[in-house]
Design a protein around this motif. Structure first.
Motif, PDB file in Angstrom:
ATOM      1  N   GLU A 315       1.908  -7.160 -22.850  1.00  0.00           N
ATOM      2  CA  GLU A 315       1.794  -8.155 -21.791  1.00  0.00           C
ATOM      3  C   GLU A 315       0.336  -8.549 -21.548  1.00  0.00           C
ATOM      4  O   GLU A 315       0.035  -9.705 -21.243  1.00  0.00           O
ATOM      5  CB  GLU A 315       2.413  -7.625 -20.493  1.00  0.00           C
ATOM      6  CG  GLU A 315       3.915  -7.432 -20.554  1.00  0.00           C
ATOM      7  CD  GLU A 315       4.646  -8.727 -20.880  1.00  0.00           C
ATOM      8  OE1 GLU A 315       4.267  -9.778 -20.312  1.00  0.00           O
ATOM      9  OE2 GLU A 315       5.578  -8.690 -21.702  1.00  0.00           O
ATOM     10  N   THR A 316      -0.570  -7.590 -21.689  1.00  0.00           N
ATOM     11  CA  THR A 316      -1.994  -7.890 -21.501  1.00  0.00           C
ATOM     12  C   THR A 316      -2.490  -8.837 -22.589  1.00  0.00           C
ATOM     13  O   THR A 316      -3.224  -9.795 -22.311  1.00  0.00           O
ATOM     14  CB  THR A 316      -2.824  -6.593 -21.525  1.00  0.00           C
ATOM     15  OG1 THR A 316      -2.359  -5.719 -20.499  1.00  0.00           O
ATOM     16  CG2 THR A 316      -4.301  -6.897 -21.297  1.00  0.00           C
ATOM     17  N   ALA A 317      -2.079  -8.573 -23.834  1.00  0.00           N
ATOM     18  CA  ALA A 317      -2.489  -9.442 -24.944  1.00  0.00           C
ATOM     19  C   ALA A 317      -1.982 -10.862 -24.723  1.00  0.00           C
ATOM     20  O   ALA A 317      -2.703 -11.846 -24.966  1.00  0.00           O
ATOM     21  CB  ALA A 317      -1.963  -8.881 -26.262  1.00  0.00           C
ATOM     22  N   LYS A 318      -0.745 -11.000 -24.237  1.00  0.00           N
ATOM     23  CA  LYS A 318      -0.199 -12.331 -23.963  1.00  0.00           C
ATOM     24  C   LYS A 318      -0.996 -13.023 -22.870  1.00  0.00           C
ATOM     25  O   LYS A 318      -1.298 -14.214 -22.958  1.00  0.00           O
ATOM     26  CB  LYS A 318       1.266 -12.219 -23.543  1.00  0.00           C
ATOM     27  CG  LYS A 318       2.211 -11.822 -24.651  1.00  0.00           C
ATOM     28  CD  LYS A 318       3.647 -11.720 -24.133  1.00  0.00           C
ATOM     29  CE  LYS A 318       4.610 -11.260 -25.221  1.00  0.00           C
ATOM     30  NZ  LYS A 318       5.998 -11.117 -24.699  1.00  0.00           N
ATOM     31  N   LYS A 319      -1.317 -12.288 -21.811  1.00  0.00           N
ATOM     32  CA  LYS A 319      -2.033 -12.878 -20.685  1.00  0.00           C
ATOM     33  C   LYS A 319      -3.436 -13.329 -21.095  1.00  0.00           C
ATOM     34  O   LYS A 319      -3.944 -14.345 -20.603  1.00  0.00           O
ATOM     35  CB  LYS A 319      -2.136 -11.853 -19.550  1.00  0.00           C
ATOM     36  CG  LYS A 319      -2.764 -12.367 -18.262  1.00  0.00           C
ATOM     37  CD  LYS A 319      -1.806 -13.270 -17.513  1.00  0.00           C
ATOM     38  CE  LYS A 319      -2.408 -13.784 -16.212  1.00  0.00           C
ATOM     39  NZ  LYS A 319      -2.525 -12.740 -15.174  1.00  0.00           N
ATOM     40  N   LEU A 320      -4.055 -12.585 -22.013  1.00  0.00           N
ATOM     41  CA  LEU A 320      -5.413 -12.919 -22.465  1.00  0.00           C
ATOM     42  C   LEU A 320      -5.416 -13.896 -23.645  1.00  0.00           C
ATOM     43  O   LEU A 320      -6.497 -14.327 -24.078  1.00  0.00           O
ATOM     44  CB  LEU A 320      -6.160 -11.643 -22.871  1.00  0.00           C
ATOM     45  CG  LEU A 320      -6.528 -10.678 -21.737  1.00  0.00           C
ATOM     46  CD1 LEU A 320      -7.062  -9.368 -22.306  1.00  0.00           C
ATOM     47  CD2 LEU A 320      -7.556 -11.308 -20.803  1.00  0.00           C
ATOM     48  N   TYR A 321      -4.222 -14.215 -24.165  1.00  0.00           N
ATOM     49  CA  TYR A 321      -4.099 -15.100 -25.338  1.00  0.00           C
ATOM     50  C   TYR A 321      -4.858 -14.556 -26.540  1.00  0.00           C
ATOM     51  O   TYR A 321      -5.588 -15.277 -27.229  1.00  0.00           O
ATOM     52  CB  TYR A 321      -4.593 -16.515 -24.997  1.00  0.00           C
ATOM     53  CG  TYR A 321      -3.829 -17.177 -23.897  1.00  0.00           C
ATOM     54  CD1 TYR A 321      -2.565 -17.726 -24.122  1.00  0.00           C
ATOM     55  CD2 TYR A 321      -4.353 -17.243 -22.599  1.00  0.00           C
ATOM     56  CE1 TYR A 321      -1.847 -18.315 -23.091  1.00  0.00           C
ATOM     57  CE2 TYR A 321      -3.643 -17.842 -21.567  1.00  0.00           C
ATOM     58  CZ  TYR A 321      -2.395 -18.366 -21.821  1.00  0.00           C
ATOM     59  OH  TYR A 321      -1.674 -18.960 -20.801  1.00  0.00           O
ATOM     60  N   ILE A 322      -4.710 -13.256 -26.757  1.00  0.00           N
ATOM     61  CA  ILE A 322      -5.339 -12.629 -27.921  1.00  0.00           C
ATOM     62  C   ILE A 322      -4.284 -11.829 -28.671  1.00  0.00           C
ATOM     63  O   ILE A 322      -3.215 -11.517 -28.147  1.00  0.00           O
ATOM     64  CB  ILE A 322      -6.517 -11.699 -27.527  1.00  0.00           C
ATOM     65  CG1 ILE A 322      -6.021 -10.576 -26.610  1.00  0.00           C
ATOM     66  CG2 ILE A 322      -7.636 -12.499 -26.872  1.00  0.00           C
ATOM     67  CD1 ILE A 322      -7.110  -9.559 -26.254  1.00  0.00           C
ATOM     68  N   HIS A 323      -4.583 -11.483 -29.928  1.00  0.00           N
ATOM     69  CA  HIS A 323      -3.664 -10.679 -30.718  1.00  0.00           C
ATOM     70  C   HIS A 323      -3.643  -9.253 -30.186  1.00  0.00           C
ATOM     71  O   HIS A 323      -4.644  -8.747 -29.674  1.00  0.00           O
ATOM     72  CB  HIS A 323      -4.098 -10.683 -32.192  1.00  0.00           C
ATOM     73  CG  HIS A 323      -3.051 -10.164 -33.123  1.00  0.00           C
ATOM     74  ND1 HIS A 323      -2.875  -8.815 -33.364  1.00  0.00           N
ATOM     75  CD2 HIS A 323      -2.115 -10.811 -33.883  1.00  0.00           C
ATOM     76  CE1 HIS A 323      -1.880  -8.642 -34.225  1.00  0.00           C
ATOM     77  NE2 HIS A 323      -1.409  -9.844 -34.566  1.00  0.00           N
ATOM     78  N   ARG A 324      -2.522  -8.600 -30.317  1.00  0.00           N
ATOM     79  CA  ARG A 324      -2.372  -7.218 -29.861  1.00  0.00           C
ATOM     80  C   ARG A 324      -3.441  -6.307 -30.477  1.00  0.00           C
ATOM     81  O   ARG A 324      -4.010  -5.443 -29.808  1.00  0.00           O
ATOM     82  CB  ARG A 324      -0.967  -6.721 -30.236  1.00  0.00           C
ATOM     83  CG  ARG A 324      -0.710  -5.255 -29.886  1.00  0.00           C
ATOM     84  CD  ARG A 324       0.638  -4.831 -30.456  1.00  0.00           C
ATOM     85  NE  ARG A 324       0.829  -3.386 -30.330  1.00  0.00           N
ATOM     86  CZ  ARG A 324       1.420  -2.806 -29.299  1.00  0.00           C
ATOM     87  NH1 ARG A 324       1.876  -3.546 -28.298  1.00  0.00           N
ATOM     88  NH2 ARG A 324       1.570  -1.502 -29.271  1.00  0.00           N
ATOM     89  N   ASN A 325      -3.721  -6.515 -31.775  1.00  0.00           N
ATOM     90  CA  ASN A 325      -4.716  -5.672 -32.448  1.00  0.00           C
ATOM     91  C   ASN A 325      -6.117  -5.892 -31.876  1.00  0.00           C
ATOM     92  O   ASN A 325      -6.935  -4.968 -31.842  1.00  0.00           O
ATOM     93  CB  ASN A 325      -4.722  -5.938 -33.944  1.00  0.00           C
ATOM     94  CG  ASN A 325      -3.463  -5.414 -34.616  1.00  0.00           C
ATOM     95  OD1 ASN A 325      -2.776  -4.552 -34.060  1.00  0.00           O
ATOM     96  ND2 ASN A 325      -3.145  -5.935 -35.800  1.00  0.00           N
ATOM     97  N   THR A 326      -6.399  -7.136 -31.444  1.00  0.00           N
ATOM     98  CA  THR A 326      -7.697  -7.422 -30.821  1.00  0.00           C
ATOM     99  C   THR A 326      -7.849  -6.636 -29.529  1.00  0.00           C
ATOM    100  O   THR A 326      -8.911  -6.079 -29.234  1.00  0.00           O
ATOM    101  CB  THR A 326      -7.838  -8.924 -30.540  1.00  0.00           C
ATOM    102  OG1 THR A 326      -7.688  -9.654 -31.752  1.00  0.00           O
ATOM    103  CG2 THR A 326      -9.192  -9.240 -29.904  1.00  0.00           C
ATOM    104  N   LEU A 327      -6.765  -6.579 -28.748  1.00  0.00           N
ATOM    105  CA  LEU A 327      -6.798  -5.813 -27.503  1.00  0.00           C
ATOM    106  C   LEU A 327      -6.987  -4.326 -27.796  1.00  0.00           C
ATOM    107  O   LEU A 327      -7.793  -3.654 -27.131  1.00  0.00           O
ATOM    108  CB  LEU A 327      -5.508  -6.047 -26.715  1.00  0.00           C
ATOM    109  CG  LEU A 327      -5.354  -5.199 -25.451  1.00  0.00           C
ATOM    110  CD1 LEU A 327      -6.485  -5.477 -24.463  1.00  0.00           C
ATOM    111  CD2 LEU A 327      -4.002  -5.454 -24.788  1.00  0.00           C
ATOM    112  N   LEU A 328      -6.262  -3.808 -28.788  1.00  0.00           N
ATOM    113  CA  LEU A 328      -6.395  -2.390 -29.127  1.00  0.00           C
ATOM    114  C   LEU A 328      -7.816  -2.079 -29.583  1.00  0.00           C
ATOM    115  O   LEU A 328      -8.352  -0.995 -29.268  1.00  0.00           O
ATOM    116  CB  LEU A 328      -5.387  -2.018 -30.229  1.00  0.00           C
ATOM    117  CG  LEU A 328      -3.910  -2.050 -29.807  1.00  0.00           C
ATOM    118  CD1 LEU A 328      -3.012  -1.801 -31.011  1.00  0.00           C
ATOM    119  CD2 LEU A 328      -3.651  -1.022 -28.717  1.00  0.00           C
TER     120      LEU A 328
END
Length: 364
Positions: A315-328
Motif C-alpha cells: 500500500e505504501t508503494a502504491k501511495k508513493l507511486y513507486i515500485h515495491r522493490n524501490t520501497l524495499l
C-alpha cells in the motif's frame, strides 16, 4: 465598537444591567410595531428601555437597559449611544448576515479562552444562545493570508450556506480565524440512524475535505481546517474551540504540507508537544542519531507514508507511486544508516517517536 462593547458602555453609563437580544417576529411586532418608522423608535416595557438596532426577516435585534432609577439625561445617553451604533451598522451592512450576534459571542468566547475557562457555559445574555442547544459540529478555519479583502463574513457565510444546505452559524474569532457550527444532521443527510458503512470520524473527514476544497477554489491563499466531533455548544463550545486551536497548531508542526487536521489523528503528536523543550532534546539524543534520514526529504516522506499505511509495503508503494522493490531498497537503506528495521513493530515505534521529536525540536 462591537455589540459586546456597546453593552459594556451602556452599563458603565447607567450602572444598570444591559444586553442585546434578537426578538422573534411576534414579539418584535408587538413591541415596536411593523413599520420602518416605528422600528426606529425606542420603547419602554416592563421596566426596561428597548432601543431597536436593526430588522432582519421580521426579527428585530434590540438593546435593552434596566430603567429603574435612571435620570432623563441617562435615558437620552442610552438612546444616543444605541442609535449611533445602529447607524454604523447600516453603513457597514453587518446586519444582513447576523454578524453582530456572532461578534457578541466571539467576544465572550475569546475572553473565556484567554482565561483558560474551557468548561464555561454560554450566558443568557448572548443573543445566539437559543440556537446552541442542539448537536452541532464545530469546524475551525484559519487563513495564513496577511490580507484577503475578499474573505469577508458575508462572502464566507454565503459559501457555507451553499455547501451545507442547512442552518449554520459563523463566528469570527481572532484575525483570520473563523468558527463554523453546522447541524449534526449534515453527517447523515437528516437520517437519525447511524451510517452502517462509515464512522462519524470518516464522515467528518470527508466533509472537511469537501469544505476545504471549496474554500481553496474560491480564494487564493493557504487555509487550515480542523473539525471536532459534535457537541452541544451551549455547554461544550469553549472546550471544543480550545481543542480545535491546539489541533491546528499541532497540524502545522507535524503535518507540514497538509491543511486538514483531525484531533483523533494527533494523539501521539499532542503528547510529544506537551513535553518540555529540553526534555524533548534529551530524548532525541537518547534514542539515537536519525538526523541523516530525517533530514532527507525523500526518506522522510517514505517513512511518513509507510506509517500512514500501517507499515504495509504494498500500500505504501502504491501511495508513493513507486515500485515495491524501490520501497524495499529505501527501507533497507534506512536500516543500514540507523540500525532500525521499520518493518518490525519495535523499531517502527522508535523511529516514529524520533521522527516526531525531530519535527518539533528542529522548529525551535
Amino acid at each position: 465598537m462591537d455589540s459586546e462593547a456597546l453593552r459594556q458602555k451602556l452599563e458603565q453609563l447607567t450602572g444598570k444591567r444591559a444586553g442585546i437580544k434578537q426578538l422573534g417576529r411576534q414579539h418584535s411586532a408587538s413591541l415596536f410595531g411593523v413599520g420602518t418608522e416605528e422600528q426606529e423608535q425606542p420603547v419602554t416595557h416592563d421596566g426596561y428601555l428597548w432601543v431597536p438596532l436593526y430588522e432582519n426577516e421580521g426579527r428585530i435585534t434590540a438593546v435593552w437597559v434596566e430603567m429603574e432609577g435612571l435620570t432623563g439625561l441617562e435615558l437620552q445617553l442610552v438612546n444616543y449611544a444605541a442609535r449611533n451604533y445602529a447607524i454604523a451598522l447600516k453603513a457597514t451592512g453587518l446586519k444582513e448576515e447576523g454578524e453582530v450576534e456572532a461578534r457578541q459571542l466571539s467576544g465572550w468566547l475569546n475572553s473565556q479562552l484567554e482565561q483558560e475557562k474551557n468548561d464555561a457555559e454560554i450566558p443568557d445574555d448572548m443573543t445566539l444562545k437559543g440556537r446552541l442547544f442542539g448537536d452541532m459540529v464545530p469546524f475551525l478555519l484559519v487563513s495564513e493570508n496577511v490580507h484577503n479583502p475578499q474573505l469577508t463574513y458575508r462572502s464566507l457565510m454565503k459559501l457555507l450556506r451553499n455547501y451545507f444546505e442547512n442552518e449554520i452559524l459563523l463566528i469570527p474569532l481572532q484575525e483570520k480565524e473563523w468558527l463554523i457550527l453546522a447541524r449534526k444532521e449534515l453527517l447523515t443527510g437528516g437520517d437519525d440512524k447511524e451510517d452502517e458503512e462509515e464512522s462519524e470520524d470518516e464522515l467528518l473527514a470527508q466533509t472537511s475535505m469537501g469544505l476545504h476544497e471549496l474554500i481553496a477554489s474560491e480564494w487564493v491563499g493557504v487555509f487550515h481546517l480542523a473539525v471536532a466531533p459534535a457537541i452541544i455548544p451551549v455547554k461544550g463550545l469553549t472546550g471544543s474551540v480550545a481543542l480545535l486551536r491546539e489541533t491546528i497548531v499541532l497540524g502545522r508542526i507535524f503535518q507540514v504540507g497538509e491543511y486538514i487536521h483531525l484531533p483523533w489523528e494527533l494523539h501521539m503528536e499532542r503528547l510529544i508537544n506537551s513535553i518540555p523543550d529540553e526534555r524533548r532534546r534529551q530524548l532525541l539524543g537518547q534514542i539515537g542519531d536519525y538526523s541523516s534520514v530525517l533530514a532527507d526529504k525523500e526518506m522522510l516522506l517514505t517513512l511518513e507514508t509507510f506509517f500512514e499505511m500501517d507499515c504495509n509495503v504494498s500500500e505504501t508503494a502504491k501511495k508513493l507511486y513507486i515500485h515495491r522493490n524501490t520501497l524495499l531498497y529505501r527501507l533497507d537503506k534506512i536500516k543500514q544508516e540507523t540500525g532500525a528495521d521499520v518493518r518490525s513493530f519495535g523499531d517502527a515505534a522508535i523511529v516514529k517517536l524520533a521522527m516526531l521529536l525531530y519535527k518539533v525540536t528542529k522548529r525551535k
